[in-house]
Design a protein around this motif. Sequence first.
Motif, PDB file in Angstrom:
ATOM      1  N   MET A  55      88.876  29.320  55.068  1.00 57.24           N
ATOM      2  CA  MET A  55      88.390  30.157  55.747  1.00 57.24           C
ATOM      3  C   MET A  55      88.151  30.483  56.609  1.00 57.24           C
ATOM      4  O   MET A  55      87.120  31.713  57.640  1.00 57.24           O
ATOM      5  CB  MET A  55      87.148  30.962  54.785  1.00 57.24           C
ATOM      6  CG  MET A  55      86.602  30.574  53.402  1.00 57.24           C
ATOM      7  SD  MET A  55      87.716  32.497  52.552  1.00 57.24           S
ATOM      8  CE  MET A  55      87.332  31.310  50.511  1.00 57.24           C
ATOM      9  N   GLY A  56      89.097  30.450  57.779  1.00 52.91           N
ATOM     10  CA  GLY A  56      88.947  30.424  59.391  1.00 52.91           C
ATOM     11  C   GLY A  56      88.759  29.240  59.986  1.00 52.91           C
ATOM     12  O   GLY A  56      89.074  29.290  60.692  1.00 52.91           O
ATOM     13  N   ARG A  57      87.998  28.276  59.621  1.00 46.99           N
ATOM     14  CA  ARG A  57      87.716  27.212  59.948  1.00 46.99           C
ATOM     15  C   ARG A  57      87.542  25.696  59.859  1.00 46.99           C
ATOM     16  O   ARG A  57      88.275  26.103  58.670  1.00 46.99           O
ATOM     17  CB  ARG A  57      86.018  28.301  59.936  1.00 46.99           C
ATOM     18  CG  ARG A  57      85.427  29.362  60.744  1.00 46.99           C
ATOM     19  CD  ARG A  57      83.915  28.106  61.715  1.00 46.99           C
ATOM     20  NE  ARG A  57      83.787  30.390  61.766  1.00 46.99           N
ATOM     21  CZ  ARG A  57      84.697  30.473  63.106  1.00 46.99           C
ATOM     22  NH1 ARG A  57      85.217  29.810  64.077  1.00 46.99           N
ATOM     23  NH2 ARG A  57      83.921  31.581  63.467  1.00 46.99           N
ATOM     24  N   VAL A  58      87.356  24.521  59.995  1.00 47.05           N
ATOM     25  CA  VAL A  58      87.629  23.770  59.710  1.00 47.05           C
ATOM     26  C   VAL A  58      86.011  22.550  59.688  1.00 47.05           C
ATOM     27  O   VAL A  58      85.494  23.933  59.680  1.00 47.05           O
ATOM     28  CB  VAL A  58      88.271  22.485  60.799  1.00 47.05           C
ATOM     29  CG1 VAL A  58      86.798  22.890  61.922  1.00 47.05           C
ATOM     30  CG2 VAL A  58      88.847  21.459  60.485  1.00 47.05           C
ATOM     31  N   PHE A  96      93.352  25.628  65.674  1.00 42.62           N
ATOM     32  CA  PHE A  96      93.084  24.371  66.686  1.00 42.62           C
ATOM     33  C   PHE A  96      92.323  24.349  67.737  1.00 42.62           C
ATOM     34  O   PHE A  96      91.659  23.627  67.489  1.00 42.62           O
ATOM     35  CB  PHE A  96      94.352  24.185  66.801  1.00 42.62           C
ATOM     36  CG  PHE A  96      94.618  22.597  67.011  1.00 42.62           C
ATOM     37  CD1 PHE A  96      95.426  22.326  66.167  1.00 42.62           C
ATOM     38  CD2 PHE A  96      94.980  22.749  68.622  1.00 42.62           C
ATOM     39  CE1 PHE A  96      95.647  20.870  67.012  1.00 42.62           C
ATOM     40  CE2 PHE A  96      94.757  21.052  68.377  1.00 42.62           C
ATOM     41  CZ  PHE A  96      95.552  20.140  67.876  1.00 42.62           C
ATOM     42  N   ASN A  97      92.419  25.299  68.519  1.00 45.86           N
ATOM     43  CA  ASN A  97      91.359  25.177  69.046  1.00 45.86           C
ATOM     44  C   ASN A  97      89.655  25.014  68.948  1.00 45.86           C
ATOM     45  O   ASN A  97      88.733  24.646  69.412  1.00 45.86           O
ATOM     46  CB  ASN A  97      91.792  26.331  71.233  1.00 45.86           C
ATOM     47  CG  ASN A  97      92.679  26.342  71.539  1.00 45.86           C
ATOM     48  OD1 ASN A  97      93.029  24.870  71.879  1.00 45.86           O
ATOM     49  ND2 ASN A  97      93.255  27.035  71.445  1.00 45.86           N
ATOM     50  N   GLN A  98      89.598  26.297  68.559  1.00 45.07           N
ATOM     51  CA  GLN A  98      87.777  26.052  67.889  1.00 45.07           C
ATOM     52  C   GLN A  98      87.999  24.775  66.551  1.00 45.07           C
ATOM     53  O   GLN A  98      86.212  24.563  66.326  1.00 45.07           O
ATOM     54  CB  GLN A  98      87.583  27.481  66.801  1.00 45.07           C
ATOM     55  CG  GLN A  98      87.451  28.839  67.441  1.00 45.07           C
ATOM     56  CD  GLN A  98      87.626  30.233  66.577  1.00 45.07           C
ATOM     57  OE1 GLN A  98      87.635  29.276  65.120  1.00 45.07           O
ATOM     58  NE2 GLN A  98      87.674  31.061  67.193  1.00 45.07           N
ATOM     59  N   ALA A  99      88.986  24.052  66.579  1.00 47.21           N
ATOM     60  CA  ALA A  99      88.700  23.658  64.959  1.00 47.21           C
ATOM     61  C   ALA A  99      88.523  21.981  65.573  1.00 47.21           C
ATOM     62  O   ALA A  99      87.509  20.887  65.621  1.00 47.21           O
ATOM     63  CB  ALA A  99      89.740  22.387  64.257  1.00 47.21           C
TER      64      ALA A  99
END
Length: 157
Positions: A55-58, A96-99
């Motif tokens: 859902m868009g997030r790790v 990737f950068n948000q994870a």
Amino acid sequence: MSILIIYTTKHGTVEKSVNLLREKFSNVNTVNVLKDKVPGLSDYSTVIIGGSIYMGRVQKELKSYLETHLETLLSKKVGLFLCAGHPDQSVIAEEFNQAFPQSLIDQAVAKEVFGYELDFAKMNMLERFIIKKVHKVKESQFNLDETKITHFANKLR
């Protein structure tokens, strides 16, 4: 060289990737933070961290672990990977950068997105519905790239 792989997985794709990575090294321990207690990092020279985009997030448990142990992780040789799939590569780059914390991304020796799997047999009815409607996917897809996994492992040698 002792290696610890810390990961989270929702439907098993990350775990499959971890098992493929494990074959590339000797002296590897693996820990799923959703199920297991993570050992202290002092015995490991290399730490590999992986998760999946859901859902868009790790997974929040992985993010929480990274935030809590960031200082220690920055003193290790680190590899970061995700299992994710989106037709737009800029979306994958943003995920990737948000994870991962930026300082960890900057310090990592290896960074990769291994691909994805959409296994309808492992999804609940709501997940299948969302995948079919939002992503216009009608059947399971298996797009894990073992070449990327091998290349990632070689960077950490």
